[in-house]
Design an enzyme around this catalytic site. Sequence first.
Site, mmCIF file in Angstrom:
data_model
loop_
_atom_site.group_PDB
_atom_site.id
_atom_site.type_symbol
_atom_site.label_atom_id
_atom_site.label_comp_id
_atom_site.label_asym_id
_atom_site.label_seq_id
_atom_site.Cartn_x
_atom_site.Cartn_y
_atom_site.Cartn_z
ATOM 1 N N ARG A 1 -10.194 36.865 -4.831
ATOM 2 C CA ARG A 1 -10.273 36.963 -6.292
ATOM 3 C C ARG A 1 -10.870 38.276 -6.770
ATOM 4 O O ARG A 1 -10.632 38.702 -7.896
ATOM 5 C CB ARG A 1 -11.069 35.775 -6.839
ATOM 6 C CG ARG A 1 -10.419 34.427 -6.564
ATOM 7 C CD ARG A 1 -11.346 33.280 -6.958
ATOM 8 N NE ARG A 1 -10.763 31.972 -6.656
ATOM 9 C CZ ARG A 1 -10.921 31.337 -5.493
ATOM 10 N NH1 ARG A 1 -11.626 31.907 -4.527
ATOM 11 N NH2 ARG A 1 -10.377 30.156 -5.292
ATOM 12 N N HIS B 1 -17.488 31.902 -6.615
ATOM 13 C CA HIS B 1 -16.177 31.252 -6.631
ATOM 14 C C HIS B 1 -15.230 32.217 -5.930
ATOM 15 O O HIS B 1 -14.501 32.983 -6.549
ATOM 16 C CB HIS B 1 -15.726 30.979 -8.068
ATOM 17 C CG HIS B 1 -14.340 30.403 -8.153
ATOM 18 N ND1 HIS B 1 -13.973 29.265 -7.484
ATOM 19 C CD2 HIS B 1 -13.228 30.833 -8.818
ATOM 20 C CE1 HIS B 1 -12.697 28.991 -7.739
ATOM 21 N NE2 HIS B 1 -12.225 29.932 -8.542
#
Length: 304
Positions: free
Chosen positions: A88, A175
């Site tokens: 990400r 995350h």
Amino acid sequence: MTRKVGIIGAGHVGADTAFSLVTQGLCDILVLIDQDQKKAASQALELRDMASLTRSRVAVIANDYAALGDADVIVIAVGPKTLLRENRLEELAETRAAVREVVPKIIASGFDGVIINITNPCDVITQIIQQSSGLPHARVFGTGTSLDTARMKRVVGEFFNVDPKSVNGFVMGEHGESQFVAWSTVTIGSCPVADLTGDRNVDWAEMDTAVRGGGWQILQGKGWTSFGIATATARLVDAVLSDANSVYPVATWDDTQKVYIGQPAIIGRDGVVQRLQPELTSYENIAYLASARVIRAAVDAKED
């Protein structure tokens, strides 16, 4: 009292979040905004087409930043043009520029509520949103490890053959790749999972990998993920609107590490009411600090 929510970004995730809010009747007014105004208008029209089929009426407005002035919650769900990225953090340059464009427009509307960020890399972008908006740390948080925790509950539930809703515990940290399952917090019916294995040989590292890789597996199959994160976001929006004071693992500010990072927190009307600090093992503490360093390095990285 009218419950008003704005969503910035009408792609897969933003649209599915809007769908979740409307079908569950979690707000009264929904403002949907996208750089592609035609897309936002089309998504809003389709949501309005559902009006006679949903259990409550939600007014849907498209492409009006001024309408955000009295919103209670704004969800930022802008995404990169290239979706299939395993890490990400690779999205940072593009999404950083996008949020720096939309946040001043939000603040110019007079908005003074709670911002929930979905945009990846979630922890880093949440910090950029807070800095750009000038809102207190408590009123800006990200979905963080909410979805990762849901994935952990699925993995553990499937292994032990129990409903994932009966699994408690948290995934913490970024995350992203440096996240970790805080196994010391994971229980089923208040019993630590390590005490329930019986004669089974459990590879905890393999289960941790299955949790971390769940999103990538979905991405490879359909090109994006949206159902899980949209549902998690709807729960967080509801927690704010209903002043639920419920506990969720979100990207919230750690004043010691000076980063936004996934950890359990109490969520209510004013956003993060209290950050919680589970008693972690020494290994888990090391993992948490290592994850914080990854996030901090991305925040501090020199821009191109």
